[in-house]
Design a protein around this motif. Structure first.
Motif, PDB file in Angstrom:
ATOM      1  N   SER A   1      77.850  52.507  85.065  1.00 29.28           N
ATOM      2  CA  SER A   1      78.774  53.507  85.618  1.00 29.28           C
ATOM      3  C   SER A   1      78.007  54.518  86.458  1.00 29.28           C
ATOM      4  O   SER A   1      76.909  54.945  86.102  1.00 29.28           O
ATOM      5  N   ASP A   2      78.612  54.886  87.575  1.00 29.72           N
ATOM      6  CA  ASP A   2      77.973  55.864  88.455  1.00 29.72           C
ATOM      7  C   ASP A   2      79.046  56.678  89.159  1.00 29.72           C
ATOM      8  O   ASP A   2      80.120  56.882  88.609  1.00 29.72           O
ATOM      9  N   TYR A   3      78.784  57.081  90.379  1.00 34.60           N
ATOM     10  CA  TYR A   3      79.654  58.013  91.103  1.00 34.60           C
ATOM     11  C   TYR A   3      81.112  57.563  91.109  1.00 34.60           C
ATOM     12  O   TYR A   3      82.014  58.349  90.804  1.00 34.60           O
TER      13      TYR A   3
ATOM     14  N   THR B   1      78.683  73.817  87.961  1.00 31.47           N
ATOM     15  CA  THR B   1      78.855  72.577  88.722  1.00 31.47           C
ATOM     16  C   THR B   1      77.826  72.456  89.836  1.00 31.47           C
ATOM     17  O   THR B   1      77.246  71.390  90.047  1.00 31.47           O
ATOM     18  N   VAL B   2      77.604  73.544  90.571  1.00 33.81           N
ATOM     19  CA  VAL B   2      76.660  73.479  91.698  1.00 33.81           C
ATOM     20  C   VAL B   2      75.236  73.760  91.250  1.00 33.81           C
ATOM     21  O   VAL B   2      74.291  73.550  92.022  1.00 33.81           O
ATOM     22  N   GLY B   3      75.060  74.231  89.998  1.00 38.49           N
ATOM     23  CA  GLY B   3      73.724  74.570  89.510  1.00 38.49           C
ATOM     24  C   GLY B   3      72.706  73.452  89.642  1.00 38.49           C
ATOM     25  O   GLY B   3      71.590  73.665  90.162  1.00 38.49           O
ATOM     26  N   PRO B   4      73.047  72.223  89.191  1.00 36.27           N
ATOM     27  CA  PRO B   4      72.053  71.138  89.295  1.00 36.27           C
ATOM     28  C   PRO B   4      71.595  70.849  90.718  1.00 36.27           C
ATOM     29  O   PRO B   4      70.404  70.638  90.967  1.00 36.27           O
ATOM     30  N   ILE B   5      72.529  70.850  91.675  1.00 43.38           N
ATOM     31  CA  ILE B   5      72.137  70.526  93.055  1.00 43.38           C
ATOM     32  C   ILE B   5      71.314  71.660  93.658  1.00 43.38           C
ATOM     33  O   ILE B   5      70.345  71.421  94.389  1.00 43.38           O
ATOM     34  N   VAL B   6      71.674  72.909  93.337  1.00 47.45           N
ATOM     35  CA  VAL B   6      70.898  74.051  93.843  1.00 47.45           C
ATOM     36  C   VAL B   6      69.504  74.049  93.234  1.00 47.45           C
ATOM     37  O   VAL B   6      68.491  74.211  93.938  1.00 47.45           O
ATOM     38  N   GLY B   7      69.427  73.848  91.919  1.00 45.59           N
ATOM     39  CA  GLY B   7      68.126  73.833  91.253  1.00 45.59           C
ATOM     40  C   GLY B   7      67.240  72.703  91.733  1.00 45.59           C
ATOM     41  O   GLY B   7      66.045  72.898  91.988  1.00 45.59           O
ATOM     42  N   GLY B   8      67.822  71.505  91.862  1.00 46.36           N
ATOM     43  CA  GLY B   8      67.036  70.366  92.334  1.00 46.36           C
ATOM     44  C   GLY B   8      66.534  70.564  93.752  1.00 46.36           C
ATOM     45  O   GLY B   8      65.372  70.275  94.053  1.00 46.36           O
ATOM     46  N   TRP B   9      67.398  71.082  94.611  1.00 41.77           N
ATOM     47  CA  TRP B   9      67.007  71.274  96.011  1.00 41.77           C
ATOM     48  C   TRP B   9      65.915  72.336  96.132  1.00 41.77           C
ATOM     49  O   TRP B   9      64.931  72.142  96.873  1.00 41.77           O
ATOM     50  N   LEU B  10      66.061  73.450  95.430  1.00 45.00           N
ATOM     51  CA  LEU B  10      65.054  74.511  95.512  1.00 45.00           C
ATOM     52  C   LEU B  10      63.691  74.036  95.012  1.00 45.00           C
ATOM     53  O   LEU B  10      62.656  74.312  95.641  1.00 45.00           O
TER      54      LEU B  10
ATOM     55  N   HIS C   1      68.851  59.240  87.846  1.00 42.21           N
ATOM     56  CA  HIS C   1      68.998  60.085  89.031  1.00 42.21           C
ATOM     57  C   HIS C   1      68.192  61.371  88.885  1.00 42.21           C
ATOM     58  O   HIS C   1      67.979  61.850  87.771  1.00 42.21           O
ATOM     59  N   ASP C   2      67.773  61.919  90.026  1.00 42.40           N
ATOM     60  CA  ASP C   2      67.093  63.216  89.991  1.00 42.40           C
ATOM     61  C   ASP C   2      68.137  64.336  90.068  1.00 42.40           C
ATOM     62  O   ASP C   2      69.337  64.091  90.187  1.00 42.40           O
ATOM     63  N   ALA C   3      67.640  65.574  89.993  1.00 40.72           N
ATOM     64  CA  ALA C   3      68.547  66.721  89.919  1.00 40.72           C
ATOM     65  C   ALA C   3      69.450  66.819  91.140  1.00 40.72           C
ATOM     66  O   ALA C   3      70.635  67.175  91.025  1.00 40.72           O
ATOM     67  N   LEU C   4      68.914  66.503  92.312  1.00 38.29           N
ATOM     68  CA  LEU C   4      69.707  66.597  93.539  1.00 38.29           C
ATOM     69  C   LEU C   4      70.833  65.572  93.533  1.00 38.29           C
ATOM     70  O   LEU C   4      71.979  65.883  93.878  1.00 38.29           O
ATOM     71  N   GLU C   5      70.546  64.353  93.119  1.00 35.68           N
ATOM     72  CA  GLU C   5      71.567  63.300  93.052  1.00 35.68           C
ATOM     73  C   GLU C   5      72.626  63.635  92.007  1.00 35.68           C
ATOM     74  O   GLU C   5      73.823  63.390  92.208  1.00 35.68           O
ATOM     75  N   ILE C   6      72.183  64.208  90.884  1.00 38.29           N
ATOM     76  CA  ILE C   6      73.133  64.620  89.846  1.00 38.29           C
ATOM     77  C   ILE C   6      74.065  65.701  90.391  1.00 38.29           C
ATOM     78  O   ILE C   6      75.285  65.666  90.176  1.00 38.29           O
ATOM     79  N   GLY C   7      73.499  66.652  91.100  1.00 34.92           N
ATOM     80  CA  GLY C   7      74.309  67.724  91.660  1.00 34.92           C
ATOM     81  C   GLY C   7      75.349  67.224  92.635  1.00 34.92           C
ATOM     82  O   GLY C   7      76.494  67.703  92.637  1.00 34.92           O
ATOM     83  N   VAL C   8      74.978  66.267  93.477  1.00 39.77           N
ATOM     84  CA  VAL C   8      75.924  65.703  94.441  1.00 39.77           C
ATOM     85  C   VAL C   8      77.089  65.037  93.713  1.00 39.77           C
ATOM     86  O   VAL C   8      78.261  65.193  94.084  1.00 39.77           O
ATOM     87  N   THR C   9      76.784  64.288  92.667  1.00 40.05           N
ATOM     88  CA  THR C   9      77.836  63.621  91.891  1.00 40.05           C
ATOM     89  C   THR C   9      78.774  64.631  91.249  1.00 40.05           C
ATOM     90  O   THR C   9      80.000  64.473  91.270  1.00 40.05           O
ATOM     91  N   MET C  10      78.216  65.704  90.711  1.00 41.72           N
ATOM     92  CA  MET C  10      79.025  66.680  89.971  1.00 41.72           C
ATOM     93  C   MET C  10      79.787  67.646  90.872  1.00 41.72           C
ATOM     94  O   MET C  10      80.622  68.416  90.394  1.00 41.72           O
ATOM     95  N   LEU C  11      79.532  67.594  92.178  1.00 48.81           N
ATOM     96  CA  LEU C  11      80.277  68.454  93.099  1.00 48.81           C
ATOM     97  C   LEU C  11      81.757  68.111  93.137  1.00 48.81           C
ATOM     98  O   LEU C  11      82.580  68.934  93.537  1.00 48.81           O
ATOM     99  N   VAL C  12      82.095  66.893  92.727  1.00 50.78           N
ATOM    100  CA  VAL C  12      83.501  66.471  92.744  1.00 50.78           C
ATOM    101  C   VAL C  12      84.360  67.434  91.927  1.00 50.78           C
ATOM    102  O   VAL C  12      85.444  67.842  92.357  1.00 50.78           O
ATOM    103  N   THR C  13      83.876  67.806  90.753  1.00 49.53           N
ATOM    104  CA  THR C  13      84.625  68.744  89.897  1.00 49.53           C
ATOM    105  C   THR C  13      84.847  70.070  90.607  1.00 49.53           C
ATOM    106  O   THR C  13      85.955  70.617  90.588  1.00 49.53           O
TER     107      THR C  13
ATOM    108  N   LEU D   1      77.104  66.563  79.209  1.00 53.38           N
ATOM    109  CA  LEU D   1      77.045  65.109  79.056  1.00 53.38           C
ATOM    110  C   LEU D   1      76.800  64.384  80.380  1.00 53.38           C
ATOM    111  O   LEU D   1      76.075  63.382  80.416  1.00 53.38           O
ATOM    112  N   MET D   2      77.381  64.876  81.448  1.00 48.90           N
ATOM    113  CA  MET D   2      77.223  64.172  82.726  1.00 48.90           C
ATOM    114  C   MET D   2      75.774  64.126  83.205  1.00 48.90           C
ATOM    115  O   MET D   2      75.268  63.053  83.553  1.00 48.90           O
TER     116      MET D   2
END
Length: 513
Positions: A363-365, A157-166, A306-318, A295-296
């Motif tokens: 559809s979005d966040y 879940t946090v992988g996309p936001i961590v990867g995008g930010w780094l 969306h870029d990786a950071l935006e995707i990660g923020v959205t997926m943090l909900v889970t 899929l998300m």
């Protein structure tokens, strides 16, 4: 062997045991996180190392194949090295391989290091789950399983936001460098605080090399066929050849293994009814969990842009929903029938997956919020009770082998689920697009609204569209068709996840935690 593992459950200070176990959990988290952070930054790595588009996927495939071969060997390696030294050696190799990946200057070198990274990382996950039932008494196992489970499903879940930010803040090298300090710290703590046991070099004398080769060939061929089938076609000569290799080598491996007194993998665990049901649930969870996490980002990246950071923020909900639910899951797991909790968890997870099957191109966040909450709440009930069903009633000496098989089933479920999703998207997008064109030509307002077609084009339309209208509508129709195909994939995954309910009644009620 049984006595050695039973002795690993110490009578000493509980804090020492927990510290060693938490060190193992950190190593497992880094191994799972590594797959996701790299996935979001593959284009950056491709550009930096001048890798061809047809080769880029091997950066992930090499890791996943090595991982899936290593997972079922956890029992053998535990008997050979002991739980303590297996973890220390594995995390040490993982750190070394991570440093090698960061220092790679070419595609071949990077893939070689990824193989070592995947193999060493593959043993970390089942080692942690087997440690739950080896290190802790019955009343502490629910909490230990929850800690391991939260980290295991939080990492994707946090992988996309961590990867995008780094990648955006520093460089792609940090995708691998972040593993070094936590990995070294967990190795030191594990070596210091995990229970000491005697190693058993005699395992090497009984190692069945042919069975090992057959197992590796079967799993490698299966992974490659699942990777290629959606694009090459399930009936292509290449895919059918790989599946044939998988079936022949897998059949030979099973036959040979069942006849040996000391097999490299104890397939006899499947003779235990609860372990078999738990493994089926683990396989189905792999389809739902890996499928939804796959899929998300595909939707958010290719449909919403969306870029990786935006995707990660959205997926943090889970992840947040999962963390909030974890304490509740621990309490209920101690007091309720694991079969009932498993059924409730998979039913809720199937509903959460199905809720995502009604998206449109806009559809979005907000539209993804509640489906993620439902799935996040359900995840812990799909992981904790099935783990107890599968591993909680087995003798201690069978747990390491069983844990490897249990986790292998989840990975295979994920691989098959993703292949199925890709197949649906590749094969259904075109016919769905043709159907949308036909509906637009017939003046279907519902189709026009779904596509997002400009009102002035539809309102004055009669007969076939002119060139200007076609140019305007074509990208909208292609996007809408892709969304419809993804919605079908969501619904298929939801139905398959719901099928888990059929296996639950066959399990015996385990002892309460």
């Amino acid at each position: 062997m049984s006595e050695r593992l039973e002795a690993a459950r110490p009578d000493g200070t509980p804090a020492i045991v927990w510290l060693g176990f938490l060190a193992m959990c950190v190593g497992m988290f880094m191994a799972i996180l590594d797959v996701q952070v790299v996935a979001t930054s593959l284009p950056t790595i491709q550009s930096a190392l001048d890798i061809g588009p047809d080769q880029m996927s091997w950066i992930q495939t090499a890791y996943l194949i090595a991982e899936v071969v290593a997972i079922p060997l956890t029992g053998l390696l535990t008997r050979l090295l002991t739980m303590r030294w297996l973890f220390v050696v594995a995390i040490g190799l993982f750190v070394t391989a991570s440093a090698g990946c960061a220092a790679s200057g070419s595609f071949g070198v990077l893939v070689a290091w990824r193989v070592l990274q995947g193999f060493s990382g593959g043993t970390l996950i089942p080692s942690v789950f087997s440690a739950v039932f080896i290190l802790f008494p019955n009343e502490r196992q629910a909490l230990a399983t929850t800690i391991a489970g939260v980290l295991a499903v939080l990492a994707p879940t946090v992988g996309p936001i961590v990867g995008g930010w780094l990648t955006e803040t520093y460089s792609w090298h940090w995708l691998f460098l972040i593993n070094i300090l936590p990995g070294l710290a967990s190795a030191i703590l594990a070596a210091r605080f995990l229970p000491k046991q005697a190693t058993d070099p005699s395992e090497l004398r009984h190692l069945d090399g042919l069975s090992l080769l057959l197992m590796a060939a079967a799993l490698t061929a299966l992974e490659l066929s699942l990777k290629e089938a959606p694009t090459s076609g399930w009936t292509s000569a290449y895919v059918l050849s790989l599946l044939a290799v998988c079936l022949v080598s897998g059949g030979a491996f099973i036959t040979r293994t069942l006849r040996r007194r000391r097999p490299i993998v104890d397939l006899g665990n499947f003779g235990d009814r609860n372990f078999l049901v738990g493994s089926v649930l683990s396989f189905i969870l792999g389809i739902g969990l890996f499928g939804s996490v796959y899929l998300m980002p595909v939707f958010l990246a290719f449909i919403r842009g969306h870029d990786a950071l935006e995707i990660g923020v959205t997926m943090l909900v889970t992840g947040i929903a999962q963390l909030v639910t974890a304490p509740v899951a621990v309490v209920l797991e101690k007091r309720m029938d694991a079969r009932l909790l498993s059924a409730a968890g998979f039913a809720l997870f199937a509903i959460g997956v199905g809720m995502s099957a009604f998206q449109d191109p806009r559809s979005d966040y907000d539209a993804m919020f509640w489906p993620q909450v439902v799935r996040g709440v359900a995840i812990m009930f799909c992981l904790l009770p099935p783990t107890r069903l599968a591993l909680g009633t087995l003798p201690a000496d069978r747990v390491p082998d069983a844990s490897g098989l249990f986790n292998l089933m989840r990975n295979l479920g994920g691989a098959i689920g993703i292949a199925l999703i890709d197949t649906i998207i590749y094969t259904r997008s075109e016919p769905l697009g043709q159907d949308l064109w036909a509906r637009l030509a017939a003046g279907d307002i519902e189709a026009a609204t779904f596509v997002g077609a400009p009102a002035e084009i539809i309102s004055r339309h009669s007969g076939s569209f002119d060139a200007d209208a076609m140019a305007t509508l074509d990208p909208l129709v292609q996007t809408a068709a892709s969304v419809q195909a993804m919605n079908e994939a969501w619904m298929v995954v939801a139905v398959l996840t719901g099928c888990a309910l059929l296996s639950v009644p066959f399990a015996r009620r385990p002892a309460p935690a």
